[in-house]
Design a protein around this motif. Structure first.
Motif, PDB file in Angstrom:
ATOM      1  N   ASP A  10     -12.710  -3.528  19.670  1.00  0.00           N
ATOM      2  CA  ASP A  10     -12.524  -3.786  21.097  1.00  0.00           C
ATOM      3  C   ASP A  10     -11.598  -2.713  21.680  1.00  0.00           C
ATOM      4  O   ASP A  10     -10.433  -2.627  21.296  1.00  0.00           O
ATOM      5  N   PRO A  11     -12.100  -1.870  22.589  1.00  0.00           N
ATOM      6  CA  PRO A  11     -11.244  -0.800  23.118  1.00  0.00           C
ATOM      7  C   PRO A  11     -10.017  -1.316  23.860  1.00  0.00           C
ATOM      8  O   PRO A  11      -8.996  -0.621  23.929  1.00  0.00           O
ATOM      9  N   SER A  12     -10.085  -2.519  24.397  1.00  0.00           N
ATOM     10  CA  SER A  12      -8.926  -3.069  25.102  1.00  0.00           C
ATOM     11  C   SER A  12      -7.822  -3.504  24.139  1.00  0.00           C
ATOM     12  O   SER A  12      -6.693  -3.759  24.554  1.00  0.00           O
ATOM     13  N   SER A  14      -7.135  -1.603  21.309  1.00  0.00           N
ATOM     14  CA  SER A  14      -6.910  -0.431  20.468  1.00  0.00           C
ATOM     15  C   SER A  14      -5.459  -0.348  20.029  1.00  0.00           C
ATOM     16  O   SER A  14      -4.536  -0.737  20.754  1.00  0.00           O
ATOM     17  N   ARG A  15      -5.256   0.213  18.825  1.00  0.00           N
ATOM     18  CA  ARG A  15      -3.896   0.479  18.351  1.00  0.00           C
ATOM     19  C   ARG A  15      -3.283   1.686  19.051  1.00  0.00           C
ATOM     20  O   ARG A  15      -2.151   2.059  18.759  1.00  0.00           O
ATOM     21  N   GLY A  16      -4.019   2.280  19.959  1.00  0.00           N
ATOM     22  CA  GLY A  16      -3.458   3.307  20.818  1.00  0.00           C
ATOM     23  C   GLY A  16      -3.546   4.715  20.278  1.00  0.00           C
ATOM     24  O   GLY A  16      -4.171   4.991  19.256  1.00  0.00           O
ATOM     25  N   ARG A  17      -2.867   5.618  20.981  1.00  0.00           N
ATOM     26  CA  ARG A  17      -2.843   7.042  20.660  1.00  0.00           C
ATOM     27  C   ARG A  17      -1.413   7.472  20.374  1.00  0.00           C
ATOM     28  O   ARG A  17      -0.469   6.809  20.790  1.00  0.00           O
ATOM     29  N   LEU A  18      -1.266   8.589  19.722  1.00  0.00           N
ATOM     30  CA  LEU A  18       0.065   9.088  19.418  1.00  0.00           C
ATOM     31  C   LEU A  18       0.835   9.392  20.705  1.00  0.00           C
ATOM     32  O   LEU A  18       2.030   9.130  20.812  1.00  0.00           O
ATOM     33  N   PHE A  19       0.110   9.931  21.683  1.00  0.00           N
ATOM     34  CA  PHE A  19       0.704  10.221  22.996  1.00  0.00           C
ATOM     35  C   PHE A  19      -0.022   9.389  24.043  1.00  0.00           C
ATOM     36  O   PHE A  19      -1.251   9.413  24.111  1.00  0.00           O
ATOM     37  N   GLU A  29     -11.210   3.202  26.167  1.00  0.00           N
ATOM     38  CA  GLU A  29     -10.505   4.107  25.255  1.00  0.00           C
ATOM     39  C   GLU A  29     -11.483   4.857  24.354  1.00  0.00           C
ATOM     40  O   GLU A  29     -11.289   6.044  24.060  1.00  0.00           O
ATOM     41  N   PHE A  30     -12.532   4.188  23.904  1.00  0.00           N
ATOM     42  CA  PHE A  30     -13.480   4.846  22.999  1.00  0.00           C
ATOM     43  C   PHE A  30     -14.397   5.801  23.749  1.00  0.00           C
ATOM     44  O   PHE A  30     -14.854   6.804  23.179  1.00  0.00           O
ATOM     45  N   GLN A  31     -14.667   5.535  25.016  1.00  0.00           N
ATOM     46  CA  GLN A  31     -15.409   6.501  25.827  1.00  0.00           C
ATOM     47  C   GLN A  31     -14.586   7.777  26.019  1.00  0.00           C
ATOM     48  O   GLN A  31     -15.125   8.885  26.015  1.00  0.00           O
ATOM     49  N   ARG A  32     -13.299   7.607  26.182  1.00  0.00           N
ATOM     50  CA  ARG A  32     -12.426   8.783  26.302  1.00  0.00           C
ATOM     51  C   ARG A  32     -12.430   9.594  25.009  1.00  0.00           C
ATOM     52  O   ARG A  32     -12.430  10.836  25.035  1.00  0.00           O
ATOM     53  N   ASP A  33     -12.431   8.911  23.867  1.00  0.00           N
ATOM     54  CA  ASP A  33     -12.537   9.619  22.589  1.00  0.00           C
ATOM     55  C   ASP A  33     -13.806  10.452  22.536  1.00  0.00           C
ATOM     56  O   ASP A  33     -13.777  11.631  22.179  1.00  0.00           O
ATOM     57  N   ARG A  34     -14.914   9.821  22.868  1.00  0.00           N
ATOM     58  CA  ARG A  34     -16.199  10.527  22.838  1.00  0.00           C
ATOM     59  C   ARG A  34     -16.154  11.764  23.723  1.00  0.00           C
ATOM     60  O   ARG A  34     -16.567  12.849  23.318  1.00  0.00           O
ATOM     61  N   ASP A  35     -15.627  11.616  24.926  1.00  0.00           N
ATOM     62  CA  ASP A  35     -15.600  12.732  25.867  1.00  0.00           C
ATOM     63  C   ASP A  35     -14.696  13.859  25.371  1.00  0.00           C
ATOM     64  O   ASP A  35     -15.025  15.046  25.509  1.00  0.00           O
ATOM     65  N   SER A 147      -7.858   7.994  19.720  1.00  0.00           N
ATOM     66  CA  SER A 147      -7.360   6.655  19.431  1.00  0.00           C
ATOM     67  C   SER A 147      -7.249   6.437  17.929  1.00  0.00           C
ATOM     68  O   SER A 147      -7.893   7.131  17.124  1.00  0.00           O
ATOM     69  N   TRP A 148      -6.450   5.449  17.558  1.00  0.00           N
ATOM     70  CA  TRP A 148      -6.296   5.084  16.147  1.00  0.00           C
ATOM     71  C   TRP A 148      -7.647   4.772  15.529  1.00  0.00           C
ATOM     72  O   TRP A 148      -7.952   5.191  14.410  1.00  0.00           O
TER      73      TRP A 148
END
Length: 395
Positions: A10-12, A14-19, A29-35, A147-148
């Motif tokens: 579930d992207p909502s 997510s364990r998040g990003r380092l920054f 969040e996962f769409q942002r990863d893909r992009d 994302s994690w």
């Protein structure tokens, strides 16, 4: 998008990003990863990196980029059927080959040998280096800041890397170098299984290899459709196509065999995975990680047939003289480039500066490997010709 299952990522959550980049009003969040992956330099370079047939040999053979796009489409199809997050499955699929060297596995074998004193070279760990350190597009940080869940999927899509105590799972699979030094928002738990989305990407990779390498081998004239008649998994489709359409163009026969093979594998994976998920009954993505086994997989009969198909491909395609002769020459190119840069540090810009400032040979070797691994096939050939006046180049 259809409603996700309880066991999906579930992207909502997510364990998040380092920054922390803040939230997006239009993308998960996962769409942002893909992009981020699609817009990376490493992704564009896949267009000019070898799959099986060397890039310079023809414009119609698959490259790492076309292979990656095919894997991502299949991963999305499997994810959709199982009510998973399609965007995460796609992101992992798009990133899974970012660490590949020029000239495919031939280049990887050379770099692994050159770095044997310092832990070797593995294209999967190199993909992690690419997305966490080597892609430098953002003002605030190195890497893509994925994302994690995306990092976990890239790292573990083929399964756990160590046991719960951090030890190697098998003697022939040592603990990958750099495993304990991956910038991430939380522990990636290399001892656990990955999400179902990452597992979907992993098996999509196998399906793509099986089906599309047959297509390229037929195009190259290494095999004929009749040669497939008794080969496990693909044989029934080859026989049926030849029986019903013996006189149509070979390219149409090949496509008919290929599409049936793809469909059969995907349908088998979906059916078997549905049974596995029902048996384990995970109620969260973490339940999947701690299930103790891969849940997205072939059924046992198809898995056995798929191993037989792979044996055929190794014997008749991957190890054929037509493939191996240019592979051997490409290994010479990579080896000579690596050795030259180790001695001279004569790489452009910050690469050369970092190599010259390296405190020891191991550090320098890793910098050189990063630079060489990032090369496309044409760039490696160009640099080899420039440095060595074409000696040992691919003909």
């Amino acid at each position: 998008m259809a409603e996700r299952a309880a066991y999906a990522s579930d992207p909502s959550k997510s364990r998040g990003r380092l920054f922390d980049p803040g939230t997006s009003p239009t993308r998960s969040e996962f769409q942002r990863d893909r992009d981020r992956i699609i817009h990376s330099t490493a992704f564009r370079r896949l267009q000019h990196k070898t799959q099986v047939f060397l890039h310079h040999e023809g414009q119609h053979f698959r490259t790492r980029l076309t292979h990656t796009l095919e894997v991502s489409q299949m991963a999305r199809s499997i994810a959709r059927a199982l009510a998973l997050d399609e965007d995460l499955a796609e992101a992992v699929a798009l990133a899974h080959d970012l660490g590949h060297t020029p000239f495919g596995h031939a280049g990887e074998r050379v770099l692994n040998e050159k770095l044997s004193e310092w832990g070797g070279f593995d294209h999967n760990m190199q993909a992690i280096r690419v997305v966490t350190r080597l892609e430098n597009r953002y003002a605030e940080h190195d890497g893509l800041n994925l994302s994690w869940e995306a990092l976990e999927g890239i790292l573990k899509h083929n399964g756990p890397l160590v046991d719960r105590n951090g030890r190697a799972l098998r003697a022939d699979h040592p603990v990958p170098v750099g495993l304990n030094d991956i910038p991430a928002s939380a522990d990636l738990m290399p001892w656990s299984y990955a999400s179902l989305e990452a597992q979907a990407a992993a098996i999509a990779d196998d399906i793509a290899y099986n089906s599309h390498d047959i297509d390229d081998a037929l195009r190259a004239g290494l095999i004929r459709i009749g040669d497939l008649a008794d080969v496990p998994l693909v044989g029934p489709f080859a026989r049926d196509v030849l029986a019903h359409w013996p006189d149509i163009e070979r390219s149409r026969q090949a496509h008919e065999v290929q599409r049936r093979l793809i469909t059969a594998q995907i349908e088998d994976v979906i059916a078997e995975s549905t049974r596995n998920i029902a048996e384990v009954a995970p109620q969260s993505a973490d339940d999947v990680r701690f299930a103790g086994r891969t849940l997205i997989r072939y059924s046992p009969p198809v898995a056995e047939a798929e191993r037989g198909l792979k044996r055929f491909l190794f014997d008749h395609v991957y190890r054929s003289d037509e493939v191996m002769a240019p592979v051997r020459r490409s290994q010479t190119v990579v080896s000579m480039l690596f050795d030259h840069y180790m001695v001279t540090s004569a790489m452009p810009g910050s690469w050369g500066e970092a190599a010259r400032a390296a405190s020891d040979r191991g550090t320098r070797a890793r910098i050189v490997a990063d630079f060489v691994a990032g090369m496309t096939d044409p760039y490696a050939l160009e640099q080899h010709a420039r440095l060595f006046d074409g000696a040992g180049a691919l003909g």
